[in-house]
Motif scaffolding. Structure first.
Motif, PDB file in Angstrom:
ATOM      1  N   LYS A   3       0.830  -1.200   0.000  1.00 43.40           N
ATOM      2  CA  LYS A   3       0.000   0.000   0.000  1.00 43.40           C
ATOM      3  C   LYS A   3       0.871   1.259   0.000  1.00 43.40           C
ATOM      4  CE  LYS A   3      -4.131   1.781   2.188  1.00 43.40           C
ATOM      5  NZ  LYS A   3      -5.125   1.591   3.222  1.00 43.40           N
ATOM      6  N   LYS A   4       1.962   1.244   0.753  1.00 44.09           N
ATOM      7  CA  LYS A   4       2.879   2.380   0.795  1.00 44.09           C
ATOM      8  C   LYS A   4       3.550   2.588  -0.560  1.00 44.09           C
ATOM      9  CE  LYS A   4       3.972   2.403   5.702  1.00 44.09           C
ATOM     10  NZ  LYS A   4       5.023   2.334   6.701  1.00 44.09           N
ATOM     11  N   ILE A   5       3.903   1.515  -1.215  1.00 42.16           N
ATOM     12  CA  ILE A   5       4.535   1.606  -2.535  1.00 42.16           C
ATOM     13  C   ILE A   5       3.552   2.188  -3.543  1.00 42.16           C
ATOM     14  CG2 ILE A   5       5.478   0.265  -4.463  1.00 42.16           C
ATOM     15  CD1 ILE A   5       6.681  -1.620  -2.337  1.00 42.16           C
ATOM     16  N   LYS A   6       2.300   1.742  -3.498  1.00 41.92           N
ATOM     17  CA  LYS A   6       1.281   2.277  -4.402  1.00 41.92           C
ATOM     18  C   LYS A   6       1.070   3.761  -4.147  1.00 41.92           C
ATOM     19  CE  LYS A   6      -1.382  -1.903  -5.320  1.00 41.92           C
ATOM     20  NZ  LYS A   6      -2.691  -2.564  -5.178  1.00 41.92           N
ATOM     21  N   LEU A   8       3.232   5.898  -2.943  1.00 37.29           N
ATOM     22  CA  LEU A   8       4.414   6.590  -3.445  1.00 37.29           C
ATOM     23  C   LEU A   8       4.349   6.745  -4.959  1.00 37.29           C
ATOM     24  CD1 LEU A   8       7.163   7.865  -2.922  1.00 37.29           C
ATOM     25  CD2 LEU A   8       8.160   5.579  -3.067  1.00 37.29           C
ATOM     26  N   ILE A   9       3.947   5.722  -5.647  1.00 35.55           N
ATOM     27  CA  ILE A   9       3.818   5.775  -7.102  1.00 35.55           C
ATOM     28  C   ILE A   9       2.781   6.820  -7.506  1.00 35.55           C
ATOM     29  CG2 ILE A   9       3.044   4.469  -9.134  1.00 35.55           C
ATOM     30  CD1 ILE A   9       4.410   2.005  -7.835  1.00 35.55           C
ATOM     31  N   GLU A  10       1.662   6.874  -6.800  1.00 35.05           N
ATOM     32  CA  GLU A  10       0.623   7.863  -7.091  1.00 35.05           C
ATOM     33  C   GLU A  10       1.139   9.291  -6.883  1.00 35.05           C
ATOM     34  OE1 GLU A  10      -2.853   6.919  -4.803  1.00 35.05           O
ATOM     35  OE2 GLU A  10      -3.096   4.976  -5.775  1.00 35.05           O
ATOM     36  N   ILE A  11       1.881   9.497  -5.821  1.00 32.01           N
ATOM     37  CA  ILE A  11       2.441  10.828  -5.539  1.00 32.01           C
ATOM     38  C   ILE A  11       3.417  11.237  -6.634  1.00 32.01           C
ATOM     39  CG2 ILE A  11       3.984  12.109  -3.980  1.00 32.01           C
ATOM     40  CD1 ILE A  11       2.641  10.509  -1.668  1.00 32.01           C
ATOM     41  N   LEU A  12       4.280  10.322  -7.030  1.00 32.14           N
ATOM     42  CA  LEU A  12       5.244  10.627  -8.087  1.00 32.14           C
ATOM     43  C   LEU A  12       4.548  10.904  -9.410  1.00 32.14           C
ATOM     44  CD1 LEU A  12       8.067   8.061  -7.254  1.00 32.14           C
ATOM     45  CD2 LEU A  12       8.091  10.535  -6.885  1.00 32.14           C
ATOM     46  N   ALA A  13       3.487  10.185  -9.704  1.00 36.89           N
ATOM     47  CA  ALA A  13       2.738  10.398 -10.937  1.00 36.89           C
ATOM     48  C   ALA A  13       2.122  11.796 -10.946  1.00 36.89           C
ATOM     49  CB  ALA A  13       1.667   9.327 -11.100  1.00 36.89           C
ATOM     50  N   ARG A  14       1.561  12.217  -9.812  1.00 35.03           N
ATOM     51  CA  ARG A  14       0.977  13.560  -9.725  1.00 35.03           C
ATOM     52  C   ARG A  14       2.043  14.633  -9.884  1.00 35.03           C
ATOM     53  NH1 ARG A  14      -1.716  13.162  -4.386  1.00 35.03           N
ATOM     54  NH2 ARG A  14      -1.766  10.939  -4.540  1.00 35.03           N
ATOM     55  N   LYS A  15       3.200  14.431  -9.280  1.00 32.97           N
ATOM     56  CA  LYS A  15       4.278  15.407  -9.411  1.00 32.97           C
ATOM     57  C   LYS A  15       4.736  15.496 -10.861  1.00 32.97           C
ATOM     58  CE  LYS A  15       6.100  15.577  -4.759  1.00 32.97           C
ATOM     59  NZ  LYS A  15       7.281  15.587  -3.936  1.00 32.97           N
TER      60      LYS A  15
END
Length: 66
Positions: A3-6, A8-15
């Motif tokens: 869940k933490k990895i997902k 993190l991926i979502e945050i990076l995608a938004r950035k």
């Protein structure tokens, strides 16, 4: 952990999307100022830059659409 990895991926995608839109704004500004041409815009951004220029009533050269 997964869940933490997902998250993190979502945050990076938004950035990445925020960075992309910032680059679009920069290229639109440079075209309007005459410092860059539409041909100098990276292929990945051309569609978005063109849409922003048209929304402002400008053509690909940053000139008013007649």
């Amino acid at each position: 952990m997964l869940k933490k990895i997902k998250s993190l991926i979502e945050i990076l995608a938004r950035k990445g999307e925020v960075f992309k839109m910032a680059m679009v704004t920069i290229y639109v500004t440079l075209i309007v100022a005459g410092r860059r041409t539409f041909n100098q815009v990276p292929k990945a951004l051309k569609e978005l830059v063109k849409a922003d220029l048209e929304a402002m009533g400008l053509n690909e050269d940053g000139q008013p659409i007649l």
